[in-house]
Scaffold this motif. Structure first.
Motif, PDB file in Angstrom:
ATOM      1  N   ALA A 120       0.836  -1.203   0.000  1.00 38.35           N
ATOM      2  CA  ALA A 120       0.000   0.000   0.000  1.00 38.35           C
ATOM      3  C   ALA A 120       0.869   1.250   0.000  1.00 38.35           C
ATOM      4  N   LYS A 121       1.948   1.223   0.771  1.00 37.76           N
ATOM      5  CA  LYS A 121       2.826   2.382   0.882  1.00 37.76           C
ATOM      6  C   LYS A 121       3.747   2.531  -0.329  1.00 37.76           C
ATOM      7  N   HIS A 122       4.478   1.481  -0.663  1.00 40.79           N
ATOM      8  CA  HIS A 122       5.576   1.606  -1.621  1.00 40.79           C
ATOM      9  C   HIS A 122       5.176   1.337  -3.069  1.00 40.79           C
ATOM     10  N   VAL A 123       4.100   0.613  -3.285  1.00 35.39           N
ATOM     11  CA  VAL A 123       3.633   0.370  -4.651  1.00 35.39           C
ATOM     12  C   VAL A 123       2.511   1.333  -5.014  1.00 35.39           C
ATOM     13  N   LEU A 124       1.572   1.529  -4.102  1.00 34.44           N
ATOM     14  CA  LEU A 124       0.404   2.369  -4.386  1.00 34.44           C
ATOM     15  C   LEU A 124       0.571   3.801  -3.876  1.00 34.44           C
ATOM     16  N   GLY A 125       1.658   4.073  -3.170  1.00 38.27           N
ATOM     17  CA  GLY A 125       1.947   5.437  -2.749  1.00 38.27           C
ATOM     18  C   GLY A 125       1.002   5.998  -1.718  1.00 38.27           C
ATOM     19  N   ALA A 126       0.542   5.179  -0.787  1.00 47.05           N
ATOM     20  CA  ALA A 126      -0.445   5.616   0.196  1.00 47.05           C
ATOM     21  C   ALA A 126       0.096   6.699   1.114  1.00 47.05           C
ATOM     22  N   ASP A 127      -0.704   7.740   1.329  1.00 48.15           N
ATOM     23  CA  ASP A 127      -0.459   8.731   2.370  1.00 48.15           C
ATOM     24  C   ASP A 127      -1.172   8.329   3.658  1.00 48.15           C
ATOM     25  N   VAL A 128      -2.313   7.646   3.486  1.00 49.90           N
ATOM     26  CA  VAL A 128      -3.108   7.131   4.602  1.00 49.90           C
ATOM     27  C   VAL A 128      -3.551   5.726   4.227  1.00 49.90           C
ATOM     28  N   ILE A 129      -3.453   4.799   5.171  1.00 48.90           N
ATOM     29  CA  ILE A 129      -3.888   3.421   4.934  1.00 48.90           C
ATOM     30  C   ILE A 129      -5.047   3.116   5.875  1.00 48.90           C
ATOM     31  N   LEU A 130      -6.129   2.580   5.320  1.00 46.98           N
ATOM     32  CA  LEU A 130      -7.231   2.060   6.117  1.00 46.98           C
ATOM     33  C   LEU A 130      -7.109   0.545   6.131  1.00 46.98           C
ATOM     34  N   CYS A 131      -7.183  -0.055   7.290  1.00 43.43           N
ATOM     35  CA  CYS A 131      -6.956  -1.496   7.425  1.00 43.43           C
ATOM     36  C   CYS A 131      -8.105  -2.135   8.189  1.00 43.43           C
ATOM     37  N   GLY A 132      -8.694  -3.174   7.616  1.00 44.38           N
ATOM     38  CA  GLY A 132      -9.773  -3.865   8.311  1.00 44.38           C
ATOM     39  C   GLY A 132     -10.361  -4.969   7.457  1.00 44.38           C
ATOM     40  N   MET A 133     -11.161  -5.796   8.076  1.00 44.87           N
ATOM     41  CA  MET A 133     -11.761  -6.938   7.389  1.00 44.87           C
ATOM     42  C   MET A 133     -12.865  -6.498   6.443  1.00 44.87           C
ATOM     43  N   GLY A 134     -13.274  -7.410   5.568  1.00 43.34           N
ATOM     44  CA  GLY A 134     -14.407  -7.184   4.700  1.00 43.34           C
ATOM     45  C   GLY A 134     -15.705  -7.289   5.483  1.00 43.34           C
ATOM     46  N   PRO A 135     -16.839  -7.161   4.818  1.00 44.94           N
ATOM     47  CA  PRO A 135     -18.128  -7.239   5.520  1.00 44.94           C
ATOM     48  C   PRO A 135     -18.264  -8.540   6.310  1.00 44.94           C
ATOM     49  N   GLY A 136     -18.871  -8.443   7.471  1.00 43.93           N
ATOM     50  CA  GLY A 136     -19.095  -9.635   8.287  1.00 43.93           C
ATOM     51  C   GLY A 136     -17.969  -9.826   9.288  1.00 43.93           C
ATOM     52  N   ILE A 137     -18.310 -10.256  10.484  1.00 42.75           N
ATOM     53  CA  ILE A 137     -17.330 -10.554  11.520  1.00 42.75           C
ATOM     54  C   ILE A 137     -17.791 -11.810  12.232  1.00 42.75           C
ATOM     55  N   VAL A 138     -16.854 -12.659  12.595  1.00 46.46           N
ATOM     56  CA  VAL A 138     -17.181 -13.887  13.321  1.00 46.46           C
ATOM     57  C   VAL A 138     -17.069 -13.605  14.809  1.00 46.46           C
ATOM     58  N   GLY A 139     -18.103 -13.934  15.561  1.00 49.65           N
ATOM     59  CA  GLY A 139     -18.080 -13.731  17.003  1.00 49.65           C
ATOM     60  C   GLY A 139     -18.777 -14.869  17.726  1.00 49.65           C
ATOM     61  N   THR A 140     -18.340 -15.121  18.962  1.00 54.22           N
ATOM     62  CA  THR A 140     -18.901 -16.237  19.735  1.00 54.22           C
ATOM     63  C   THR A 140     -19.352 -15.829  21.120  1.00 54.22           C
ATOM     64  N   GLY A 141     -19.132 -14.560  21.498  1.00 53.40           N
ATOM     65  CA  GLY A 141     -19.477 -14.144  22.844  1.00 53.40           C
ATOM     66  C   GLY A 141     -18.390 -14.467  23.857  1.00 53.40           C
ATOM     67  N   THR A 142     -17.240 -14.969  23.391  1.00 52.88           N
ATOM     68  CA  THR A 142     -16.115 -15.242  24.280  1.00 52.88           C
ATOM     69  C   THR A 142     -15.059 -14.157  24.103  1.00 52.88           C
ATOM     70  N   ARG A 143     -14.127 -14.085  25.043  1.00 54.36           N
ATOM     71  CA  ARG A 143     -13.141 -13.002  25.012  1.00 54.36           C
ATOM     72  C   ARG A 143     -12.287 -13.026  23.750  1.00 54.36           C
ATOM     73  N   TYR A 144     -11.844 -14.211  23.354  1.00 54.29           N
ATOM     74  CA  TYR A 144     -10.917 -14.297  22.230  1.00 54.29           C
ATOM     75  C   TYR A 144     -11.532 -14.898  20.966  1.00 54.29           C
ATOM     76  N   GLY A 145     -12.719 -15.420  21.056  1.00 59.58           N
ATOM     77  CA  GLY A 145     -13.307 -16.131  19.917  1.00 59.58           C
ATOM     78  C   GLY A 145     -14.038 -15.238  18.943  1.00 59.58           C
ATOM     79  N   HIS A 146     -13.328 -14.275  18.359  1.00 57.07           N
ATOM     80  CA  HIS A 146     -13.923 -13.404  17.350  1.00 57.07           C
ATOM     81  C   HIS A 146     -12.812 -12.892  16.447  1.00 57.07           C
ATOM     82  N   THR A 147     -13.158 -12.583  15.205  1.00 56.89           N
ATOM     83  CA  THR A 147     -12.130 -12.146  14.272  1.00 56.89           C
ATOM     84  C   THR A 147     -11.718 -10.693  14.496  1.00 56.89           C
ATOM     85  N   GLY A 148     -12.446  -9.959  15.335  1.00 59.06           N
ATOM     86  CA  GLY A 148     -12.031  -8.612  15.690  1.00 59.06           C
ATOM     87  C   GLY A 148     -10.733  -8.584  16.477  1.00 59.06           C
ATOM     88  N   ILE A 149     -10.291  -9.747  16.929  1.00 57.28           N
ATOM     89  CA  ILE A 149      -9.022  -9.842  17.647  1.00 57.28           C
ATOM     90  C   ILE A 149      -7.870  -9.370  16.770  1.00 57.28           C
TER      91      ILE A 149
END
Length: 381
Positions: free
Chosen positions: A210-239
């Motif tokens: 993103a920085k060196h090939v696409l010349g980014a000044d600002v990078i936004l980073c995150g998953m695509g639509p949808g997140i996996v969650g289980t109601g447990t502390r570590y069992g979610h892709t937001g980790i």
């Protein structure tokens, strides 16, 4: 392990989707671009109907696996990196790191993000709000600079999509809209996510691309639509938020995390500051990040600050106060729908104000070198 496979007949083409007759009912299905080139009304298709049959929200439509009697279009490419590896749907992509890629030499030398801000978002619905608020804040700056006859800052904003949610970039209508409006310059898909302007093997090389090939000044980073969650502390892709902080730190970038805030989510674990943010920043992130906090009502601000102090986040990370209100003006200016977990900006303002604060923070670094850091109260500027 469950998988629902059903056959249907294409009744209508709807851009990136098709309307399919399944068991006497018309239902929507997403179709891969290579399959779409050969698809026609009347074709019999094999569908993966798992998400719909399980009653899921995000991803709640069918996916076309194949068209009976037709092969997908396979454009020539030099890539040999497989995504969705060792599954029936595995595909070969031309990863930016490969020796046959034109940018291989650049990637072989890339080591640092050179202080580039990377705004890390847990949910895909944060991405448009950050991008819109960033541009809104810069627009305000441009008006001031026009009066001062100085050169405005027009950043190249690149989205790096992880594989914590939807894997095909094509699944996100929002990204198409942001690019068409000039709010995003380009995209990179990393891990098993695919379909970006560039493909990368992992998050580290994706950020560097993103920085060196696409010349980014600002990078936004995150998953695509949808997140996996289980109601447990570590069992979610937001980790992955904490993992992204570590990656940005290792690559000498500037990690900015959008906190997940809500006072409309009925689930106690997501009230105020989500337990996802507390865990990712309190237990997983091994390096400090900047966490912009928006201006909230007094009761809400106090509740969030109590969560922060009880979890010790104020000792591990840099908390900064901003309005976040740029998202309100941006939502009127840009025709991009804002919705998270089915809730709109009006229904869940705290969520979008937090994303707005992150956009403001990045934009204002170009305007003012000094910002007030919160260190014991929930007051904001």
């Amino acid at each position: 392990m469950r998988q629902h496979l059903e056959r249907g007949t294409i009744a209508e083409r709807l851009g990136r989707e098709v309307l399919v007759e399944v068991n006497g009912k018309l239902e929507r299905a997403l179709i891969d671009p290579h399959l779409a080139e050969t698809a026609a009304v009347g074709d019999i298709v094999l569908l993966n109907t798992t998400s719909v049959r399980l009653g899921l929200g995000t991803g709640g439509l069918h996916f076309v696996i194949s068209i009976e009697g037709k092969s997908p279009s396979t454009p020539q490419a030099d890539g040999h990196i497989m995504k969705l590896r060792y599954t029936p749907q595995q595909i070969a992509v031309h990863a930016v790191e490969e020796q046959s890629h034109p940018m291989h030499a650049v990637m072989a030398e890339a080591e640092s993000l050179l202080g580039t801000p990377v705004v890390i978002c847990e949910l895909h619905s944060m991405i448009p709000a950050v991008a819109m608020s960033l541009q809104q804040e810069l627009q305000n700056e441009r008006q001031t600079r026009d009066e001062e006859k100085t050169e405005p800052f027009a950043p190249r904003v690149v989205y790096v999509m992880t594989d914590g949610g939807a894997l095909p970039m094509r699944f996100s209508k929002t990204i198409d809209q942001l690019k068409q409006l000039g709010l995003l310059t380009a995209t990179v898909t990393v891990g098993h996510a695919y379909g970006g302007d560039l493909e990368a093997v992992n998050l580290y090389s994706g950020l560097l691309a993103a920085k060196h090939v696409l010349g980014a000044d600002v990078i936004l980073c995150g998953m695509g639509p949808g997140i996996v969650g289980t109601g447990t502390r570590y069992g979610h892709t937001g980790i992955e938020v904490g993992l992204a902080v570590n990656a940005v730190h290792a690559l000498e970038g500037d990690a900015v995390v959008v906190p997940r805030l809500s006072f409309a989510d009925p689930r106690p674990r997501h009230q105020g500051l989500s337990h996802h943010t507390i865990t990712a920043l309190g237990r997983v992130a091994l390096a400090p990040a900047t966490v912009p906090l928006p201006n909230l009502e007094d009761g809400q601000a106090s509740a969030v600050w109590k969560q922060i102090t009880e979890s010790g986040l104020h000792r591990r990370h840099r908390l900064v106060g901003l309005s976040g209100a740029s998202i309100l003006d941006a939502s009127q200016r840009f025709p991009v729908p804002l919705r998270t977990m089915g809730r709109t900006l009006a229904q869940d303002p705290a969520f979008f104000l937090a994303a707005g604060a992150a956009g403001e923070w990045v934009a204002r670094q170009k305007k003012r070198p000094q910002r007030r850091v919160l260190s014991g109260s929930s007051n904001v500027e």
